[in-house]
Design an enzyme around this catalytic site. Structure first.
Site, PDB file in Angstrom:
ATOM      1  CG  ASP A 159      22.113  11.555  -1.468  1.00 38.06           C
ATOM      2  OD1 ASP A 159      21.829  10.866  -2.461  1.00 38.06           O
ATOM      3  OD2 ASP A 159      22.312  11.075  -0.340  1.00 38.06           O
TER       4      ASP A 159
ATOM      5  CG  HIS B 230      20.428   7.572  -2.576  1.00 33.57           C
ATOM      6  ND1 HIS B 230      21.139   8.480  -1.825  1.00 33.57           N
ATOM      7  CD2 HIS B 230      20.485   6.408  -1.884  1.00 33.57           C
ATOM      8  CE1 HIS B 230      21.616   7.889  -0.739  1.00 33.57           C
ATOM      9  NE2 HIS B 230      21.226   6.634  -0.748  1.00 33.57           N
TER      10      HIS B 230
ATOM     11  CB  SER C  15      21.380   5.643   2.260  1.00 33.31           C
ATOM     12  OG  SER C  15      22.551   5.868   1.540  1.00 33.31           O
TER      13      SER C  15
END
Length: 711
Positions: free
Chosen positions: A255, A293, A517
């Site tokens: 990620d 994120h 996600s």
């Protein structure tokens, strides 16, 4: 009651010819179009007879390809992958192959692998206006050992060509649009496609909402109700109460990075659990998370909740993690490596057997492209790691009928062997985005019709998030495979300077976010629990990815008819059919069902597999009227990006009832099959796994996992 009478017993070994003759290959199913090979004569391309250098041709057989067919071809020629129906890609001269055909009656046709067959349909049409416009492309080669040589030939085609990355079987290059077909014509090139732009798949709410959006929060944990992390909807507490917390399991995440990128200074919710980290971002020397994120994602997998005194935990909060950062400080964005196997191999070497990915390319919807193929190639070679991908956040109601449109899946979530995760709704009113969908700036274009328009995004656990990408894939496969909560998820907030607050900060340690996600790492935590259960409770050491996937699907909850009820398609009914469908896949993850698998459920991990034309039969007896739910999953070899069908090895799941009647999905598209039947009369049943066509099996067979419950 169920009695398993036969286990791993091949009871019928039918001659291969009798199985396959009814489906003899007479059509090549390519993305460029179907080719009827019965209309091709040996002389229709006489100019090819003059070719002196070997190049790639398609050799189609009149029946399902056998191991003997392959062995005979390989004795004389270089043989590559499979194309439907019943064809192999072979390197030779046309004259040699025609001679081979004339002396082998089982060969149907020999066809030149035309450059037109190798070009993706995702390119804009070539014209005089764009022929000189440089386009970033991915070129896939047949052999890694030839890639440098192929790249040199491509560079020589046009002085404008700029080679960027040459790695494995992939070439990234800038080429004029008018040169795409010439590139495809180079011997050794298998496929040419536009280079996808990968992005993290959180649903970006920034600057996209009118009015008050982020609910106010105390930030001191006194206002928490227990539903904020999404784990309550998934029933993780049932696993935790039995001691299944991910202990002994290692999950990897690729990620934007993970918090500080330093094990010694990592956020306390990850302290002691991150065993390694690697930078993969272009020009990056660290696996830290400047964006935020990846940290949020990791928190949902295995955050231990120390900062919140244990209130905000990830699903597998005792699991370990291998962190892989793909953030490029130069690009200020994700930079996914061209060779995806490098991500998986690093994690695998450090003990990870679950790999979660909350990113994808959201512009070539549903395509089985070069990146999906890379994933399938690696997973087929390493069948004990389950790779997860987010489905994407491109769900929209463009035709304004009150239902989310089909065909918006992101690659590599289109790969066959991955567990592709869509977003269902979390059920929480305590924070994050708490406004009607109509308040989103994009609502009038993306979700303009009722009942979606006035709905809230976290008010019904049986709803699919309106932004969650839907299937099917271009070749008709069911995707996503499964869904999990992906709206208003509270997880760990990155401590790096400038990191995004995503959907809003709860306090300095936690933030809200949403998207596929967020659904994907929660599912990865559930997979870690499932793997622990399979090992510790059921004694299955090193379970295959197919068995982990089958277990997740088998224990999922069908959300039919969805959050709006059985109101009919014309009024916006969310799920029109029971599972499987391309909105929810096989349903919502239910961890309680995973940990409570009982004796009535059989978990079969058949590593030897079933051969073409053979079957493995499992008998069970129902003492009274009952039901059967069975899921067959296999890790298939990679298909071709040029084929109209991704499936290569095809198995069938068939139930024979006491009266001799048979039930089957008769599915020749997916590498998953299901039988779900209630009201079955008492008696003895046979559940058979049959090898329909296995052109690329290991030692002539296809391994599989079968999970079934009869009661």
């Amino acid at each position: 009651m169920i009695q398993l009478v036969k286990n791993f017993t091949v009871t019928t070994a039918v001659a291969v010819l009798s199985v396959s003759a009814a489906s003899a290959g007479t059509v090549l199913k390519l993305n460029a179009g179907a080719i009827d090979t019965t209309k091709i004569s040996n002389n229709y391309a006489a100019s090819w007879m003059m070719e002196a250098q070997p190049t790639e041709y398609i050799v189609q057989f009149k029946k399902a390809i056998t191991e003997a067919d392959k062995a005979k071809l390989k004795a004389q020629f270089e043989v590559f992958g499979y194309l439907p129906d019943d064809a192999l890609v072979v390197r030779s001269t046309y004259a040699q192959l025609i001679s081979y055909k004339n002396s082998n009656a089982e060969v149907q046709a020999v066809v030149k692998y035309s450059p037109a067959y190798k070009v993706s349909r995702d390119f804009d049409a070539a014209s005089v206006f764009n022929k000189d416009v440089l386009e970033s492309v991915v070129v896939k080669t047949f052999k890694a050992s030839e890639t440098e040589q192929v790249a040199a030939k491509i560079a020589a085609l046009n002085p404008q060509v700029e080679l960027q990355v040459v790695d494995g079987k992939s070439i990234l290059a800038l080429i004029p649009r008018g040169s795409v077909v010439a590139v495809a014509a180079v011997s050794g090139v298998e496929h040419v496609q536009p280079n996808p732009q990968f992005e993290s798949l959180h649903f970006a709410m920034d600057e996209d909402i009118t009015g008050t959006v982020v609910a106010t929060a105390a930030g001191d944990y006194t206002d928490l109700k227990g539903d904020e992390t999404g784990t309550r909807v998934m029933k993780f507490d049932a696993a935790w109460s039995q001691g299944f917390t991910g202990r002994g399991q290692t999950v990897s995440m690729a990620d934007t990075g993970l918090d500080s990128g330093n094990i010694a200074t990592i956020h306390q919710d990850f302290a002691g659990q991150v065993i390694s980290g690697y930078p993969f971002g272009l020009w990056s020397k660290t696996w830290d998370d400047p964006m935020g994120h990846g940290t949020h994602v990791a928190g949902s997998v295995m955050g231990n909740g120390k900062a919140s005194r244990g209130l905000l935990k990830g699903g597998a909060y005792d699991a370990n993690m291998v962190a892989e950062g793909m953030w490029s400080p130069m690009l200020k964005n994700l930079s996914v490596p061209s060779k995806l196997g490098d991500l998986f191999a690093k994690a695998y070497a450090d003990g990870a057997r679950v790999h979660t990915n909350s990113w994808g390319g959201a512009r070539t919807f549903g395509a089985y492209d070069a990146f999906a193929i890379q994933v399938d190639e690696w997973t087929a070679a390493n069948p004990d790691m389950l790779v997860l991908f987010a489905a994407g956040n491109s769900g929209a109601d463009k035709n304004k009928d009150g239902r989310i449109d089909a065909n918006s899946m992101a690659s590599p979530g289109t790969a066959k062997n991955v567990l592709t995760v869509g977003a269902s709704e979390n059920k929480t009113t305590s924070g994050g985005i708490q406004v009607p969908i109509s308040k989103l700036r994009a609502a009038k274009d993306e979700w303009p019709a009722e009942p979606i328009y006035s709905d809230y995004i976290s008010n019904n656990e049986n709803g699919v998030a309106m932004f969650s990408s839907r299937g099917p894939t271009v070749d008709g496969r069911i995707k996503p495979d499964i869904v999990a909560p992906g709206t208003n998820i509270l997880s760990v907030r990155a401590q790096t300077n400038g990191a995004s607050e995503l959907w809003g900060a709860y306090n300095k340690d936690y933030a809200w976010s949403g998207g596929t996600s967020m659904a994907t790492p929660l599912t990865a935590g559930a997979v870690a629990i499932a793997r622990q259960v399979l090992i510790e409770k059921h004694g299955i050491q090193n379970p295959s990815a197919a068995l982990m996937k089958a277990t997740m699907i088998h224990t999922a909850v069908d959300m039919y008819p969805g959050q709006f009820g059985e109101i009919g398609a014309s009024r916006g009914q969310e799920l029109l059919t029971r599972r499987p469908n391309s909105d929810e896949g096989y349903g919502r993850v239910d961890v309680s069902n995973i940990v409570n698998i009982g004796a009535e459920t059989k978990l079969i991990d058949n590593r030897q597999g079933v051969a073409q034309g053979a079957e493995v039969v499992y008998e069970f007896t129902l003492a009274q009227t009952g039901s059967l739910y069975a899921n067959l999953v296999w890790t298939d070899v990679a298909g071709s990006a040029n084929a109209a069908q991704a499936l290569v090895n095809d198995l069938d799941l068939v139930l024979t009832m006491p009266n001799g009647q048979t039930i089957s999905m008769n599915d020749h598209i997916n590498n998953l099959e299901m039988i779900e039947k209630s009201g079955l009369p008492a008696g003895t049943y046979k559940l058979a796994v049959k090898g329909n066509k296995i052109p690329q099996g290991k030692n002539g067979a296809q391994a599989y996992a079968l999970v079934f419950t009869a009661k």
